[in-house]
Design a protein around this motif. Structure first.
Motif, PDB file in Angstrom:
ATOM      1  N   ALA A  16       1.479   3.923 -44.962  1.00 26.97           N
ATOM      2  CA  ALA A  16       0.719   3.518 -46.145  1.00 26.97           C
ATOM      3  C   ALA A  16       0.245   2.076 -46.004  1.00 26.97           C
ATOM      4  O   ALA A  16      -0.902   1.749 -46.348  1.00 26.97           O
ATOM      5  N   PHE A  17       1.108   1.211 -45.487  1.00 25.58           N
ATOM      6  CA  PHE A  17       0.717  -0.188 -45.290  1.00 25.58           C
ATOM      7  C   PHE A  17      -0.429  -0.287 -44.288  1.00 25.58           C
ATOM      8  O   PHE A  17      -1.330  -1.095 -44.447  1.00 25.58           O
ATOM      9  N   ARG A  18      -0.395   0.554 -43.298  1.00 24.64           N
ATOM     10  CA  ARG A  18      -1.418   0.532 -42.254  1.00 24.64           C
ATOM     11  C   ARG A  18      -2.769   1.055 -42.759  1.00 24.64           C
ATOM     12  O   ARG A  18      -3.815   0.490 -42.449  1.00 24.64           O
ATOM     13  N   THR A  28      -5.168  -1.525 -51.104  1.00 24.40           N
ATOM     14  CA  THR A  28      -3.880  -1.829 -51.728  1.00 24.40           C
ATOM     15  C   THR A  28      -3.141  -2.896 -50.933  1.00 24.40           C
ATOM     16  O   THR A  28      -2.534  -3.806 -51.511  1.00 24.40           O
ATOM     17  N   ARG A  29      -3.199  -2.795 -49.607  1.00 18.56           N
ATOM     18  CA  ARG A  29      -2.544  -3.795 -48.767  1.00 18.56           C
ATOM     19  C   ARG A  29      -3.155  -5.170 -48.999  1.00 18.56           C
ATOM     20  O   ARG A  29      -2.443  -6.159 -49.177  1.00 18.56           O
ATOM     21  N   THR A  30      -4.484  -5.242 -49.026  1.00 25.24           N
ATOM     22  CA  THR A  30      -5.170  -6.515 -49.227  1.00 25.24           C
ATOM     23  C   THR A  30      -4.794  -7.124 -50.572  1.00 25.24           C
ATOM     24  O   THR A  30      -4.491  -8.320 -50.663  1.00 25.24           O
ATOM     25  N   LEU A  31      -4.806  -6.306 -51.613  1.00 24.33           N
ATOM     26  CA  LEU A  31      -4.458  -6.782 -52.946  1.00 24.33           C
ATOM     27  C   LEU A  31      -3.004  -7.254 -52.989  1.00 24.33           C
ATOM     28  O   LEU A  31      -2.699  -8.305 -53.571  1.00 24.33           O
ATOM     29  N   THR A  32      -2.108  -6.508 -52.363  1.00 26.55           N
ATOM     30  CA  THR A  32      -0.698  -6.892 -52.323  1.00 26.55           C
ATOM     31  C   THR A  32      -0.523  -8.230 -51.617  1.00 26.55           C
ATOM     32  O   THR A  32       0.201  -9.109 -52.098  1.00 26.55           O
ATOM     33  N   LEU A  33      -1.166  -8.391 -50.484  1.00 24.68           N
ATOM     34  CA  LEU A  33      -1.038  -9.642 -49.731  1.00 24.68           C
ATOM     35  C   LEU A  33      -1.626 -10.822 -50.508  1.00 24.68           C
ATOM     36  O   LEU A  33      -1.068 -11.934 -50.476  1.00 24.68           O
ATOM     37  N   SER A  48       1.284 -17.245 -43.683  1.00 25.86           N
ATOM     38  CA  SER A  48       0.603 -15.939 -43.734  1.00 25.86           C
ATOM     39  C   SER A  48       1.421 -14.864 -43.016  1.00 25.86           C
ATOM     40  O   SER A  48       1.409 -13.699 -43.427  1.00 25.86           O
ATOM     41  N   ASP A  49       2.134 -15.243 -41.952  1.00 23.62           N
ATOM     42  CA  ASP A  49       2.992 -14.270 -41.257  1.00 23.62           C
ATOM     43  C   ASP A  49       4.136 -13.807 -42.153  1.00 23.62           C
ATOM     44  O   ASP A  49       4.490 -12.623 -42.163  1.00 23.62           O
ATOM     45  N   GLU A  50       4.729 -14.743 -42.902  1.00 28.38           N
ATOM     46  CA  GLU A  50       5.810 -14.387 -43.815  1.00 28.38           C
ATOM     47  C   GLU A  50       5.297 -13.496 -44.952  1.00 28.38           C
ATOM     48  O   GLU A  50       5.962 -12.533 -45.336  1.00 28.38           O
ATOM     49  N   ILE A  51       4.119 -13.803 -45.449  1.00 23.17           N
ATOM     50  CA  ILE A  51       3.505 -12.985 -46.507  1.00 23.17           C
ATOM     51  C   ILE A  51       3.241 -11.576 -45.984  1.00 23.17           C
ATOM     52  O   ILE A  51       3.508 -10.576 -46.668  1.00 23.17           O
ATOM     53  N   PHE A  52       2.725 -11.479 -44.761  1.00 25.01           N
ATOM     54  CA  PHE A  52       2.439 -10.180 -44.155  1.00 25.01           C
ATOM     55  C   PHE A  52       3.723  -9.365 -44.015  1.00 25.01           C
ATOM     56  O   PHE A  52       3.765  -8.179 -44.374  1.00 25.01           O
TER      57      PHE A  52
END
Length: 128
Positions: free
Chosen positions: A46-48, A53-58, A70-74
Motif C-alpha cells: 500500500a505504501f508503494r 495517500t503516501r504523499t499526503l501522509t509524508l 526526510s529519510d526519518e519522515i519516509f
C-alpha cells in the motif's frame, strides 16, 4: 464499448467485497503471527502503490515533525502504513460472524453486573 461510471463502481465494489471476504477467510485460517506478517506485506505494498495517500501522509508527518530529516519522515510513514495494515488485519481476524443471528447477542444491552465486572475485575480486589 464504454462502461458507465456506475457500472465501474459496482464492479469495483464487488471486487473489494470479495477481496475482504478472502482476507477474512485467510485471517481465520492462518496462525496469528503469519497473518500479521502478511498484513505487514500488504502495508508495504500500500505504501508503494498508494501514491496520493503516501504523499499526503509524508507531507503531514513533515509538518508534525519539522525537526526530523526526510529519510526519518519516509521511514516513519512506511512504518505507519505497515502498522495500519496490521491493525486492520487484527480487526479482520476478530470477525467471526457467519450469520446475521450472531449480531443478536451483540445488540442485547449488558446487565449492570456485567458492566461492573468489566470495569472492575475481581482481580483488582474491589467489590462491585
Amino acid at each position: 464499448m464504454l462502461i458507465s461510471k456506475t457500472t465501474r463502481r459496482e464492479i469495483r465494489d464487488i471486487a473489494v467485497y470479495l477481496f475482504v471476504k478472502v482476507l477474512i477467510a485467510l485471517a481465520n485460517m492462518l496462525p496469528r503471527k503469519a497473518w500479521l506478517a502478511a498484513c505487514g506485506v500488504l502495508g508495504r505494498l500500500a505504501f508503494r502503490f498508494a501514491v496520493k495517500t503516501r504523499t499526503l501522509t509524508l507531507q503531514h508527518l513533515a509538518l508534525a515533525f519539522p525537526e526530523k530529516t526526510s529519510d526519518e519522515i519516509f521511514a516513519l510513514g512506511k512504518r505507519n502504513f505497515i502498522m495500519l495494515a496490521k491493525n486492520a488485519g487484527e480487526i479482520l481476524r476478530s470477525i467471526q460472524a457467519r450469520k446475521v443471528s450472531y449480531f443478536n447477542n451483540i445488540t442485547t444491552p449488558p446487565t449492570p453486573k456485567a458492566m461492573a465486572s468489566f470495569f472492575w475485575p475481581a482481580t483488582w480486589g474491589l467489590s462491585t
